[in-house]
Structure formats: structure tokens, C-alpha cells
Write a protein that holds these residues in place. Structure first.
Motif, short mmCIF file in Angstrom:
data_model
loop_
_atom_site.label_atom_id
_atom_site.label_comp_id
_atom_site.label_asym_id
_atom_site.label_seq_id
_atom_site.Cartn_x
_atom_site.Cartn_y
_atom_site.Cartn_z
N ALA A 1 30.69 -4.37 20.20
CA ALA A 1 32.04 -4.61 19.69
C ALA A 1 32.88 -5.50 20.58
O ALA A 1 33.99 -5.88 20.21
N GLN A 2 32.36 -5.86 21.75
CA GLN A 2 33.12 -6.72 22.67
C GLN A 2 33.09 -8.17 22.20
O GLN A 2 32.03 -8.70 21.87
N PRO A 3 34.23 -8.85 22.17
CA PRO A 3 34.25 -10.27 21.78
C PRO A 3 33.34 -11.11 22.66
O PRO A 3 33.35 -10.99 23.89
N ILE A 4 32.56 -11.95 22.03
CA ILE A 4 31.59 -12.78 22.76
C ILE A 4 32.30 -13.86 23.56
O ILE A 4 31.80 -14.30 24.60
N SER A 5 33.46 -14.31 23.11
CA SER A 5 34.18 -15.38 23.83
C SER A 5 34.46 -14.96 25.27
O SER A 5 34.42 -15.79 26.19
N LYS A 6 34.75 -13.69 25.48
CA LYS A 6 35.01 -13.19 26.83
C LYS A 6 33.73 -13.23 27.67
O LYS A 6 33.74 -13.64 28.83
#
Length: 354
Positions: free
Chosen positions: A144-149
Motif C-alpha cells: 500500500a506504500q506509494p511507489i514514488s516514495k
């Protein structure tokens, strides 16, 4: 290089209309309580609601000249293209390609949107995994963590390989001026069939009906990443940009060796005839469908895939004929004609007159 100015996400985001939601509910049932769709931008691209939380960050994602993007509307030949691009860029390291799953060699830019932050319990119920609840919670939290980060944390010295089905207009406007992009398009009727099987493959979606019910959503642009024609036309308009390689899946399957050579040339690499032949053998459908590294087997091992479906399925062109009845064939013909009328985009071997 100066620091890029952070831009506001420039497009409207609208939830689907109550009428559309009612049609989706009838087909997908209770699963839509987990996966709500929203429309992004003037073309109304359908993305899962969690995409909202990272839409601006993806639009502003800092790019590097060493980045390589493999993009497409889903189920258009993306996986084979990913494998080829990675191997060419990594000096044909077949050993590592076999050892490290493709999902770990590429960042799937919008993968997080398939995991709604407050729906862990529904996720656990949907997949019937043999894993314990704590392990599933850890998997879910990471996914669920944004990939951009995550991408921002990769050392500058490490080339980044990025997969996305998000259309070009929702990505950084400087993408083609900075990074390499390989785009693959496929007959949308074959795409629809493959998307149908993919919707049945993933337990979190678990599409419950037959192809006709799925088709009635797909061609009306009520499935994720639709509308497919707008998606392809955006890339088609950029096909002459030196950092864009636009390919049709039908041409790839007809001339795999030519595809390998075009990708290698696009990436500034030179392959010998023997290297080209070995790559073609590696990518041949019989070998590819048995390649566990590209078949999402790690997700199957975690209980997320239906054992009655395969990620790499048939890889053929024209298979849609086995699924379309006369009414659906006529619908598709009108759909194609209407969407290609004001463009010079033409799919190979497509039987339509404009």
C-alpha cells in the motif's frame, strides 16, 4: 541541474456517477466496496480511488536520464517487453533474471492503488491465503506504500526500471525529455479478453461472471485504466519523439527478432546474431509461459492468485474471436471505428473501414 518546481495535479478528479456505479456493482458485487473507481483528467481515465493520494507526487516525480519506463494499457505485451528491456540493459544477465522475479526488478508505479489503506480485513478474506494474519498485514502494508516514495530512495547510481499502465498525460510532463519510454499497444479486443482473465486471476478482484458481462463494462469505459483508445492515442501522438519507442504487439509476435533489434538500438546497445537468437528463444511463448520469474508466482505463493488462471496465458493475436458473439463483434467494430475516425492510428491487421 536545478530543482524541479512542484506542480499541482492539473486535472479534475471525479468519482464515477451513481448510474455507472450501479452498473459496476451489478457485475462486481461487493468487491466494489473495497475498490472504488474515479475518473482522472479530461479523458476520464478510470483509476482506483487510492490513486488520488499520490497523483500529484507521480505527476511531479523527479526523473533521471537513466530511467527506463515500460508503459502500455494493461495486458498489451507489457511483461515480455519488460523482460527484454531489462536483459538488454543488464548485459543479458539471464542468471539474475531467473533468480530475481520481474516484480522485484521493476517498480510498478501505481501498484499501491490496488491496496486500500483501511481495507486490510477485506483483503485477508478475499485471498484465502495459507499465510498467517501478521505476515499478510506486513505484505499489505508494504504494497500500500506509494511507489514514488520508494523510487526517490534509490541511489542515483542505480538505474531505475519502471512499469506503468498510467497514461502519459498523468505522468511527469518532462518524461520524454528526460527518460526512455517503450510503449506497447495491442488490438483492444484481445486486450479485453486478456483483462477479463486477469480480473479472474487476482483474488482481490475475483470477477464472478463470464466474458460478455465483462465486455459490457470494458467497452463502455467502466474498467480500470479505460478508455483504452485515449490511452493508446496519447502515446501514438508522441511516437516520433527520440525517447519514445512505440510498438504494436501484433508486429512483435510476427517478427520477434526485429523487435529485439529495435529495442536494443533504441537503448543504444548492440547485439550479435547469436545474442539476438538466444533472446528470441528466451522470449518465445513456450519458454516464457514456463518462466516462473515473469509469471507472478511470488503472488501465487502468497495466495493472491486463482490457481485456475495463469498470468502468462496464450500470447496470441486474434484470440478474441473465440469469445465474441455476433452482437459483441458488431459492437466492437462500431467502437473501433468511432474511436479511430479522427486519428491516423491504425492497428495491424484490424478489420475495420473508416
Amino acid at each position: 541541474m536545478g530543482e524541479q518546481k512542484y506542480l499541482q495535479f492539473p486535472y479534475e478528479i471525479n468519482d464515477v456517477t451513481p448510474e455507472e456505479q450501479e452498473q459496476i456493482d451489478k457485475v462486481f458485487g461487493s468487491i466494489v466496496n473495497v475498490y472504488r473507481l474515479s475518473r482522472f483528467g479530461p479523458r476520464g481515465y478510470m483509476l482506483y480511488e487510492p490513486y488520488k493520494k499520490d497523483a500529484a507526487n507521480i505527476y511531479n516525480m523527479p526523473l533521471r536520464p537513466t530511467d527506463v519506463f515500460v508503459t502500455s494499457y494493461q495486458r498489451s505485451g507489457t511483461t515480455m517487453t519488460q523482460e527484454l528491456v531489462w536483459l538488454i540493459q543488464n548485459n543479458l544477465d539471464y542468471s539474475k533474471a531467473a533468480r530475481v522475479p520481474l516484480t522485484e526488478r521493476y517498480f510498478f508505479l501505481e501498484f499501491f492503488m490496488f491496496f486500500v489503506g483501511n481495507q486490510l480485513d477485506a483483503f485477508i478474506r478475499s485471498i484465502d491465503s495459507h499465510l498467517n494474519e501478521n505476515t499478510l498485514k506486513e505484505i499489505y502494508t508494504v504494497c500500500a506504500q506509494p511507489i514514488s516514495k520508494m523510487l526517490a530512495e534509490i541511489p542515483v547510481s542505480t538505474p531505475r526500471f519502471i512499469k506503468t499502465h498510467v497514461p502519459l498525460s498523468l505522468l511527469n510532463p518532462k518524461l520524454l525529455d528526460t527518460a526512455k519510454v517503450v510503449y506497447v499497444a495491442r488490438d483492444p479486443r484481445d486486450v479485453a479478453v486478456s483483462c477479463y482473465h486477469c480480473a479472474k486471476l487476482f483474488k482481490t478482484i475475483r470477477f464472478p461472471y463470464g466474458f460478455k458481462e465483462f465486455w459490457n463494462l470494458f467497452y463502455k469505459n467502466m474498467f480500470v485504466y479505460c478508455p483504452v483508445f485515449e490511452h493508446v492515442k496519447e502515446a501514438w501522438e508522441k511516437r516520433h519523439h527520440p525517447n519514445m519507442l512505440f510498438m504494436f504487439y501484433e508486429n512483435i509476435s510476427k517478427d520477434l527478432s526485429g523487435f529485439v533489434c529495435r529495442v536494443a538500438d533504441f537503448l543504444g546497445k548492440s547485439l550479435s546474431p547469436l545474442e539476438t537468437a538466444r533472446l528470441c528463444e528466451h522470449l518465445s511463448f513456450e519458454n516464457f509461459k514456463n518462466n516462473k520469474s515473469v509469471n507472478q508466482e511470488e503472488l501465487r505463493n502468497n495466495g493472491m492468485l486463482d490457481n485456475n488462471e495463469l498470468f502468462i496465458r496464450k500470447g496470441m493475436s486474434g484470440g478474441w474471436r473465440d469469445y465474441f458473439d455476433e452482437e459483441m463483434t458488431e459492437q466492437a467494430e462500431r467502437w473501433i471505428t468511432d474511436n479511430l475516425r479522427d486519428t491516423d492510428l491504425r492497428y495491424p491487421h484490424m478489420e475495420t473501414t473508416l
